[in-house]
Design an enzyme around this catalytic site. Sequence first.
Site, PDB file in Angstrom:
ATOM      1  N   CYS A 287       0.743  -0.832   0.212  1.00 56.29           N
ATOM      2  CA  CYS A 287       0.244   0.302   0.092  1.00 56.29           C
ATOM      3  C   CYS A 287       0.786   1.009  -0.135  1.00 56.29           C
ATOM      4  CB  CYS A 287      -1.182   0.396   1.218  1.00 56.29           C
ATOM      5  SG  CYS A 287      -0.486   0.221   3.026  1.00 56.29           S
TER       6      CYS A 287
ATOM      7  N   ARG B 178       4.002   2.728  13.356  1.00 53.44           N
ATOM      8  CA  ARG B 178       2.871   2.548  13.186  1.00 53.44           C
ATOM      9  C   ARG B 178       1.966   3.078  14.192  1.00 53.44           C
ATOM     10  NH1 ARG B 178       2.043  -2.822  10.931  1.00 53.44           N
ATOM     11  NH2 ARG B 178       3.139  -2.737   8.886  1.00 53.44           N
TER      12      ARG B 178
ATOM     13  N   ASN C 251      -3.310  -5.705  11.213  1.00 51.69           N
ATOM     14  CA  ASN C 251      -3.119  -7.614  12.006  1.00 51.69           C
ATOM     15  C   ASN C 251      -2.759  -7.956  11.959  1.00 51.69           C
ATOM     16  OD1 ASN C 251      -5.898  -7.497  12.673  1.00 51.69           O
ATOM     17  ND2 ASN C 251      -6.427  -8.357  10.721  1.00 51.69           N
TER      18      ASN C 251
END
Length: 481
Positions: free
Chosen positions: A289, A370, A320
């Site tokens: 992505c 993240r 996930n």
Amino acid sequence: MTVNDDSFTNWKNREEIAESMIPIIGKLHRERDVTVLLHSRSLVNKSVVSILKTHRFARQIGGEELSVTETLPFLQALAALDLGPSQIDLGMLAAAYKADDRGLSVEAFTAEAVAGATGANKIERGEGRDVVLYGFGRIGRLVARLLIEKSGSGNGLRLRAIVVRGGGDQDIVKRASLLRRDSIHGQFQGTITVDETNSTIFANGNAIKVIYANDPSEIDYTAYGIKNAILIDNTGKWRDREGLSEHLRPGIDKVVLTAPGKGDVPNIVHGVNHDTIKPDEQILSCASCTTNAIVPPLKAMEDEFGVERGHVETVHSFTNDQNLLDNYHKSERRGRSAPLNMVITETGAASAVAKALPDLKAKISGSSIRVPVPDVSIAILNLQLKRETSREEVLDYLRDVSLTSPLRRQIDFITAPDAVSSDFIGSRHASIVDAGALKVDGDNAILYLWYDNEFGYSCQVIRVVQHVSGVEYPTFPAPAV
């Protein structure tokens, strides 16, 4: 009559016009495989308010709102033509007509602008291409939604089957429920029913067989009436040619990976290098992505300004792969709680640029953090250019790229000063340039690029699949090269 009354009357008039557009758009899509767009945004299956909001969005890009009173005549002119499968952008038609000084009627101008989709030039509608999804997680379900949405007349891509491992009682019911409702992307637009006896999900009339298998070698797809299919691997379990080739079972012709490929597997970013795919190539990857988010604007900047070197820092939503709470993980930091922490991690996007843009000689480095949001990320692309420029020049250039260039399906542009990450959930572009955040100082430019790392990426995957399947229809008016 007061100003407020005038405003409300104007709104009701525009609602009526938008309502009259819906059956025309639907008929063109169902009967002729024509997708009507407005500045690269599909108007198919959209509500009255959605159509009006899409017209209003043109103000963000072009500086002024586009009215349905301007675009309806072009839509009516299209309905009168003998069109073949294509994508037609009403926004570009209206803009091109406004810039044309020949005094042509809307009908004559429209016929000329879309001549490549009419008469002897039009593409013949094919039988469609079977598609199989191997894996049904976050990306798999979004790709399924897109395939169902784009089934149209039934002559394009057809989702025939999903391959998953057995999950116990009511497995198919639970998987159908996950397709029906999504905490981030909302309700499925349509109806879903389940035939447990025959392991089939029916979504908007599409019969999707659920095949239970632990390994590709267990499946003969021809036993399900599937032939010459494109298999989309959403598991990421196999990343090299040898592993992905395990999917080339009876009934499967090509394999597309929704993760970065390894070794000699081509990494494809639609809009940038999809035209390099060899007709006989059976294994390919849609990269990541983040790679899809940075490569199109990087190419655009290289084409206009040249790039000496660059660094990309991605602030990425959790996935996930991370743990909800602290627990063992093969990666040290990813074992820490994703919803509670910012987590420094690695990204292969920078190194993947070389595969998608082999002519780019600039060294691009990269790193990633993240963060505790479930979707939408931002890439901060810091570039040293080969020439000095100004903020205004870069903004004008990227705005034009998003409107009229071959990259307009990949690059979006927003000027909203209060935009935040959740505003981009559901964006179909690979990345969105945040105009307000752009920084330019001489030969240094810093681009802030939002991207829906789930849905925007899934749209790029579908574009690659459409291309290799032969159902990627031409767009009119043709973009500027």
